[in-house]
Motif scaffolding. Structure first.
Motif, PDB file in Angstrom:
ATOM      1  N   GLY A  95      35.383  74.739 -24.499  1.00 55.24           N
ATOM      2  CA  GLY A  95      35.571  73.970 -25.723  1.00 55.24           C
ATOM      3  C   GLY A  95      36.071  72.575 -25.389  1.00 55.24           C
ATOM      4  N   GLN A  96      36.168  71.759 -26.393  1.00 52.13           N
ATOM      5  CA  GLN A  96      36.609  70.381 -26.184  1.00 52.13           C
ATOM      6  C   GLN A  96      37.998  70.343 -25.551  1.00 52.13           C
ATOM      7  OE1 GLN A  96      35.508  67.983 -29.340  1.00 52.13           O
ATOM      8  NE2 GLN A  96      36.582  66.173 -28.633  1.00 52.13           N
ATOM      9  N   ASN A  97      38.150  69.532 -24.522  1.00 51.14           N
ATOM     10  CA  ASN A  97      39.409  69.336 -23.788  1.00 51.14           C
ATOM     11  C   ASN A  97      39.882  70.571 -23.043  1.00 51.14           C
ATOM     12  OD1 ASN A  97      39.597  66.655 -24.712  1.00 51.14           O
ATOM     13  ND2 ASN A  97      40.485  67.383 -26.628  1.00 51.14           N
ATOM     14  N   SER A  98      39.003  71.548 -22.806  1.00 47.28           N
ATOM     15  CA  SER A  98      39.404  72.712 -22.012  1.00 47.28           C
ATOM     16  C   SER A  98      39.331  72.357 -20.528  1.00 47.28           C
ATOM     17  CB  SER A  98      38.505  73.902 -22.317  1.00 47.28           C
ATOM     18  OG  SER A  98      37.180  73.626 -21.931  1.00 47.28           O
ATOM     19  N   LEU A  99      40.052  73.136 -19.738  1.00 49.65           N
ATOM     20  CA  LEU A  99      40.108  72.849 -18.310  1.00 49.65           C
ATOM     21  C   LEU A  99      40.376  74.129 -17.536  1.00 49.65           C
ATOM     22  CD1 LEU A  99      40.442  70.499 -16.103  1.00 49.65           C
ATOM     23  CD2 LEU A  99      42.868  70.902 -16.424  1.00 49.65           C
ATOM     24  N   LEU A 100      39.592  74.336 -16.490  1.00 46.88           N
ATOM     25  CA  LEU A 100      39.875  75.342 -15.468  1.00 46.88           C
ATOM     26  C   LEU A 100      40.100  74.567 -14.185  1.00 46.88           C
ATOM     27  CD1 LEU A 100      37.053  77.957 -16.151  1.00 46.88           C
ATOM     28  CD2 LEU A 100      39.445  78.113 -16.824  1.00 46.88           C
ATOM     29  N   ALA A 101      41.186  74.830 -13.515  1.00 46.24           N
ATOM     30  CA  ALA A 101      41.481  74.124 -12.268  1.00 46.24           C
ATOM     31  C   ALA A 101      41.800  75.155 -11.190  1.00 46.24           C
ATOM     32  CB  ALA A 101      42.657  73.167 -12.468  1.00 46.24           C
ATOM     33  N   PHE A 102      41.270  74.914 -10.004  1.00 42.02           N
ATOM     34  CA  PHE A 102      41.460  75.826  -8.884  1.00 42.02           C
ATOM     35  C   PHE A 102      41.903  75.033  -7.668  1.00 42.02           C
ATOM     36  CE2 PHE A 102      38.105  77.446 -11.592  1.00 42.02           C
ATOM     37  CZ  PHE A 102      38.543  78.737 -11.846  1.00 42.02           C
ATOM     38  N   GLU A 103      42.888  75.557  -6.974  1.00 40.11           N
ATOM     39  CA  GLU A 103      43.301  74.971  -5.706  1.00 40.11           C
ATOM     40  C   GLU A 103      42.883  75.932  -4.608  1.00 40.11           C
ATOM     41  OE1 GLU A 103      47.275  72.947  -4.968  1.00 40.11           O
ATOM     42  OE2 GLU A 103      47.500  74.841  -3.874  1.00 40.11           O
ATOM     43  N   PHE A 104      42.331  75.364  -3.542  1.00 39.15           N
ATOM     44  CA  PHE A 104      41.887  76.153  -2.400  1.00 39.15           C
ATOM     45  C   PHE A 104      42.666  75.738  -1.160  1.00 39.15           C
ATOM     46  CE2 PHE A 104      38.368  75.844  -5.311  1.00 39.15           C
ATOM     47  CZ  PHE A 104      37.880  77.141  -5.361  1.00 39.15           C
ATOM     48  N   GLY A 119      35.678  71.229 -20.011  1.00 44.50           N
ATOM     49  CA  GLY A 119      34.773  71.558 -21.102  1.00 44.50           C
ATOM     50  C   GLY A 119      34.433  70.334 -21.924  1.00 44.50           C
ATOM     51  N   SER A 120      33.193  70.285 -22.372  1.00 47.47           N
ATOM     52  CA  SER A 120      32.734  69.144 -23.163  1.00 47.47           C
ATOM     53  C   SER A 120      32.795  69.414 -24.653  1.00 47.47           C
ATOM     54  CB  SER A 120      31.294  68.807 -22.783  1.00 47.47           C
ATOM     55  OG  SER A 120      30.447  69.904 -23.104  1.00 47.47           O
ATOM     56  N   GLY A 121      32.941  70.684 -25.033  1.00 47.01           N
ATOM     57  CA  GLY A 121      32.927  71.021 -26.442  1.00 47.01           C
ATOM     58  C   GLY A 121      31.517  70.956 -27.009  1.00 47.01           C
ATOM     59  N   PRO A 122      31.399  70.976 -28.334  1.00 48.33           N
ATOM     60  CA  PRO A 122      30.083  71.054 -28.970  1.00 48.33           C
ATOM     61  C   PRO A 122      29.218  69.807 -28.792  1.00 48.33           C
ATOM     62  CG  PRO A 122      31.802  70.763 -30.622  1.00 48.33           C
ATOM     63  CD  PRO A 122      32.488  70.993 -29.307  1.00 48.33           C
ATOM     64  N   VAL A 123      29.831  68.662 -28.505  1.00 47.81           N
ATOM     65  CA  VAL A 123      29.075  67.415 -28.365  1.00 47.81           C
ATOM     66  C   VAL A 123      27.990  67.532 -27.301  1.00 47.81           C
ATOM     67  CG1 VAL A 123      29.268  64.985 -27.687  1.00 47.81           C
ATOM     68  CG2 VAL A 123      30.973  65.996 -29.188  1.00 47.81           C
ATOM     69  N   LEU A 145      44.682  77.327 -12.750  1.00 51.10           N
ATOM     70  CA  LEU A 145      45.317  76.796 -13.946  1.00 51.10           C
ATOM     71  C   LEU A 145      44.277  76.823 -15.061  1.00 51.10           C
ATOM     72  CD1 LEU A 145      47.791  75.267 -15.199  1.00 51.10           C
ATOM     73  CD2 LEU A 145      46.652  73.170 -14.479  1.00 51.10           C
ATOM     74  N   ILE A 146      44.653  77.363 -16.213  1.00 49.96           N
ATOM     75  CA  ILE A 146      43.776  77.427 -17.370  1.00 49.96           C
ATOM     76  C   ILE A 146      44.437  76.661 -18.508  1.00 49.96           C
ATOM     77  CG2 ILE A 146      42.686  78.926 -19.084  1.00 49.96           C
ATOM     78  CD1 ILE A 146      42.789  81.196 -17.024  1.00 49.96           C
ATOM     79  N   LEU A 147      43.724  75.707 -19.081  1.00 51.11           N
ATOM     80  CA  LEU A 147      44.207  74.962 -20.241  1.00 51.11           C
ATOM     81  C   LEU A 147      43.147  75.020 -21.338  1.00 51.11           C
ATOM     82  CD1 LEU A 147      45.603  71.743 -18.519  1.00 51.11           C
ATOM     83  CD2 LEU A 147      46.912  73.679 -19.367  1.00 51.11           C
ATOM     84  N   LYS A 148      43.523  75.541 -22.479  1.00 53.72           N
ATOM     85  CA  LYS A 148      42.626  75.598 -23.648  1.00 53.72           C
ATOM     86  C   LYS A 148      41.275  76.202 -23.324  1.00 53.72           C
ATOM     87  CE  LYS A 148      41.928  72.520 -26.759  1.00 53.72           C
ATOM     88  NZ  LYS A 148      41.703  71.265 -27.468  1.00 53.72           N
ATOM     89  N   SER A 149      41.253  77.271 -22.600  1.00 52.10           N
ATOM     90  CA  SER A 149      40.010  77.915 -22.212  1.00 52.10           C
ATOM     91  C   SER A 149      40.121  79.405 -22.482  1.00 52.10           C
ATOM     92  CB  SER A 149      39.736  77.661 -20.736  1.00 52.10           C
ATOM     93  OG  SER A 149      38.525  78.263 -20.355  1.00 52.10           O
ATOM     94  N   GLY A 150      39.042  79.999 -22.968  1.00 50.05           N
ATOM     95  CA  GLY A 150      39.113  81.409 -23.340  1.00 50.05           C
ATOM     96  C   GLY A 150      40.112  81.567 -24.474  1.00 50.05           C
TER      97      GLY A 150
END
Length: 144
Positions: free
Chosen positions: A75-84, A97-101, A13-18
């Motif tokens: 970036g801020q609020n990004s998420l990569l999620a993997f199920e195994f 992702g933590s973003g620029p902070v 699952l990719i959210l706000k990434s790339g």
């Protein structure tokens, strides 16, 4: 004879990434990616590396430097999620992702159990100043 401890990635699952606002892939079967140049195919393939490496120095980022890669994926609020799928049941890895902070450094969370999308916070595009740079796969699939 000892039984093999096979671990298989089963979902991503990719959210706000790339380039993506949202992607959800069932990886239990082969996935075919096709599309025009610069639409995110390589970004998806590269994102899969994060499921298997801890130190980003161990990845191959298509000649991009480490900071550019972090900025692209985390970036801020990004998420990569993997199920195994494992012998002892499903396991989930979240990389946020933590973003620029914090220099776009990812943080990892792991738990026993399936990836449940309903448990994740989905961002609101109206509050995101960079929302126009993302491709929302839900919208693309709705028009296919």
């Amino acid at each position: 004879m000892m039984k093999s401890k096979k671990i298989q990635i089963s979902r991503m699952l990719i959210l706000k990434s790339g380039k993506f606002a949202y992607c959800n892939f069932d990886l239990r079967e082969p996935v075919h990616l096709s599309g025009s140049n610069r639409t995110g195919k390589t970004s998806i393939i590269n994102a899969i590396q994060f499921a298997f490496i801890y130190d980003m120095h161990d990845g191959d980022w298509d000649d991009h430097d480490l900071q550019a890669t972090r900025k692209h994926y985390f970036g801020q609020n990004s998420l990569l999620a993997f199920e195994f799928k494992t012998a002892s049941g499903p396991k989930t890895l979240l990389i946020r992702g933590s973003g620029p902070v914090d220099g776009y450094k990812p943080t990892r969370e792991f738990w026993h159990g399936s990836l449940n999308e309903d448990r994740l916070v989905i961002f609101d595009e109206e509050d995101d100043p960079a929302a126009d740079r993302y491709v929302d796969m839900r919208r693309l699939l709705a028009h296919a």
